[in-house]
Write a protein that holds these residues in place. Structure first.
Motif, mmCIF file in Angstrom:
data_model
loop_
_atom_site.group_PDB
_atom_site.id
_atom_site.type_symbol
_atom_site.label_atom_id
_atom_site.label_comp_id
_atom_site.label_asym_id
_atom_site.label_seq_id
_atom_site.Cartn_x
_atom_site.Cartn_y
_atom_site.Cartn_z
ATOM 1 N N GLY A 122 -7.010 -53.444 -87.842
ATOM 2 C CA GLY A 122 -7.308 -54.536 -89.023
ATOM 3 C C GLY A 122 -8.152 -55.710 -88.641
ATOM 4 N N GLN A 123 -8.602 -55.737 -87.225
ATOM 5 C CA GLN A 123 -9.455 -56.955 -86.887
ATOM 6 C C GLN A 123 -10.876 -56.519 -87.131
ATOM 7 N N THR A 124 -10.993 -56.815 -88.431
ATOM 8 C CA THR A 124 -12.389 -56.638 -88.690
ATOM 9 C C THR A 124 -13.353 -57.518 -88.159
ATOM 10 N N GLY A 125 -12.979 -58.825 -88.076
ATOM 11 C CA GLY A 125 -14.118 -59.970 -87.367
ATOM 12 C C GLY A 125 -14.230 -59.659 -85.931
ATOM 13 N N LYS A 126 -13.177 -59.373 -85.357
ATOM 14 C CA LYS A 126 -13.335 -58.941 -83.781
ATOM 15 C C LYS A 126 -14.161 -57.732 -83.560
ATOM 16 N N ALA A 127 -14.079 -56.723 -84.599
ATOM 17 C CA ALA A 127 -14.848 -55.800 -84.458
ATOM 18 C C ALA A 127 -16.316 -56.176 -84.622
ATOM 19 N N GLU A 128 -16.690 -56.874 -85.596
ATOM 20 C CA GLU A 128 -18.061 -57.388 -85.701
ATOM 21 C C GLU A 128 -18.735 -58.173 -84.657
ATOM 22 N N ALA A 150 -19.131 -47.870 -90.248
ATOM 23 C CA ALA A 150 -17.725 -48.006 -90.494
ATOM 24 C C ALA A 150 -17.035 -49.232 -90.773
ATOM 25 N N ILE A 151 -17.626 -50.431 -90.116
ATOM 26 C CA ILE A 151 -17.212 -51.637 -90.623
ATOM 27 C C ILE A 151 -17.554 -51.998 -91.993
ATOM 28 N N ALA A 152 -18.990 -51.803 -92.230
ATOM 29 C CA ALA A 152 -19.322 -52.071 -93.752
ATOM 30 C C ALA A 152 -18.458 -51.141 -94.827
ATOM 31 N N ASN A 153 -18.085 -49.989 -94.461
ATOM 32 C CA ASN A 153 -17.017 -49.398 -95.526
ATOM 33 C C ASN A 153 -15.546 -50.161 -95.447
ATOM 34 N N VAL A 154 -15.294 -50.413 -94.653
ATOM 35 C CA VAL A 154 -13.970 -51.135 -94.505
ATOM 36 C C VAL A 154 -14.106 -52.496 -95.215
ATOM 37 N N ARG A 155 -15.163 -53.259 -95.220
ATOM 38 C CA ARG A 155 -15.531 -54.462 -95.660
ATOM 39 C C ARG A 155 -15.602 -54.134 -97.403
#
Length: 290
Positions: A122-128, A150-155
């Motif tokens: 759930g750490q999307t910012g860190k993943a980006e 994958a990040i775009a889908n989560v966002r």
């Protein structure tokens, strides 16, 4: 005599692995005996194959055994992190990523793996941040593109996910991973036909991957004619569809069209009951065909 049986099983296992047939690679490894069966090379191939097949519980001890023999390795630690992430052991997966990055700080595959671990947590910012770091090294790397999807889908950025998944498929139209990501993107948008088509392509390329086969069959069931009336709910989501229905009912009442409002209310109630009763029956019937 089968010519394959006269060749080195290790060489054949590598061959099957490179053409995305991990199931066949495992079959070749099972022909090895003695020290050859537990060599670092055999363990690495087995761990990679098991990881590709999402058999993570089996993969972890194999990869750890290879690490025990070979010592720290960015590739083996990447494999370990992926397997641990699949098991939900995210703290251990992060530790494996950090250990790998200590050896190879700019390794694109490791950075992408770490980004996916963060995304799962759930750490999307860190993943980006991690994927931006990987993209600085190689913006066109397939792993970078796949992780960005994958990040775009989560966002919830479906347009970006669609664009990136097309770009990824453009680099290799036969890649099952790219097709699987496209299937996930279509599923996020509620595009049942698109998801089925993508997962069908992925499963055809990787018939030994149970998850891909199951996904393809599941979306084939969703294409059943009896479920088509529910596609707007899939496309827009249950909450949005419910709010739209409420707005229509209130709008009809406000316009003095009470009979139409009543008719629409009855239709909506019937559709809700239909959505609760019919899909489980259809899916159960379709599963029996598998």
């Amino acid at each position: 005599m089968n010519p394959e049986k006269t060749q080195d099983p290790l060489a054949l296992a590598w061959h099957w692995l490179t053409i995305e047939r991990p199931d066949r690679a495992l079959e070749e490894l099972d022909r090895l005996t003695g020290d050859a069966a537990v060599s670092v090379e055999a363990l690495t191939i087995r761990g990679t194959a098991l990881s590709l097949l999402d058999r993570d519980e089996e993969a972890v001890p194999v990869i750890q055994a290879a690490l025990g023999q070979y010592g720290p390795s960015p590739w083996l630690l990447t494999l370990l992190a992926n397997a641990l992430r699949g098991l939900g052991r995210l703290a251990e997966a992060e530790r494996a990523c950090l250990d790998g990055l200590a050896l190879a700080p700019e390794d694109v595959t490791l950075l992408c793996t770490y980004a996916r671990v963060c995304l799962t947590a759930g750490q999307t910012g860190k993943a980006e941040q991690l994927i931006d770091r990987a993209a600085a090294r190689d913006p066109h790397d397939r792993d970078v593109l796949g992780t960005r999807v994958a990040i775009a889908n989560v966002r919830g950025d479906h347009a970006e996910a669609e664009r990136l998944s097309k770009e990824l498929l453009g680099t290799d139209p036969d890649d099952p991973h790219a097709w699987a990501l496209r299937g996930a993107t279509a599923a996020e948008r509620g595009d049942v036909d698109g998801a089925y088509d993508a997962y069908r392509h992925a499963a055809a390329s990787r018939p030994g991957d149970g998850d891909l086969v199951t996904a393809a069959r599941a979306f084939r069931a969703e294409r059943h004619p009896l479920l088509r009336p529910l596609w707007p709910m899939y496309r827009f989501g249950a909450m949005r569809t419910w709010l739209a229905a409420i707005a229509i009912m209130w709008g009809l009442r406000a316009a003095g069209l009470a009979p139409l409002a009543l008719a629409f209310s009855l239709f909506w109630v019937a559709l809700c009951v239909y959505s609760w009763v019919v899909p489980p029956l259809v899916r159960r019937r379709e599963r029996r065909k598998w």
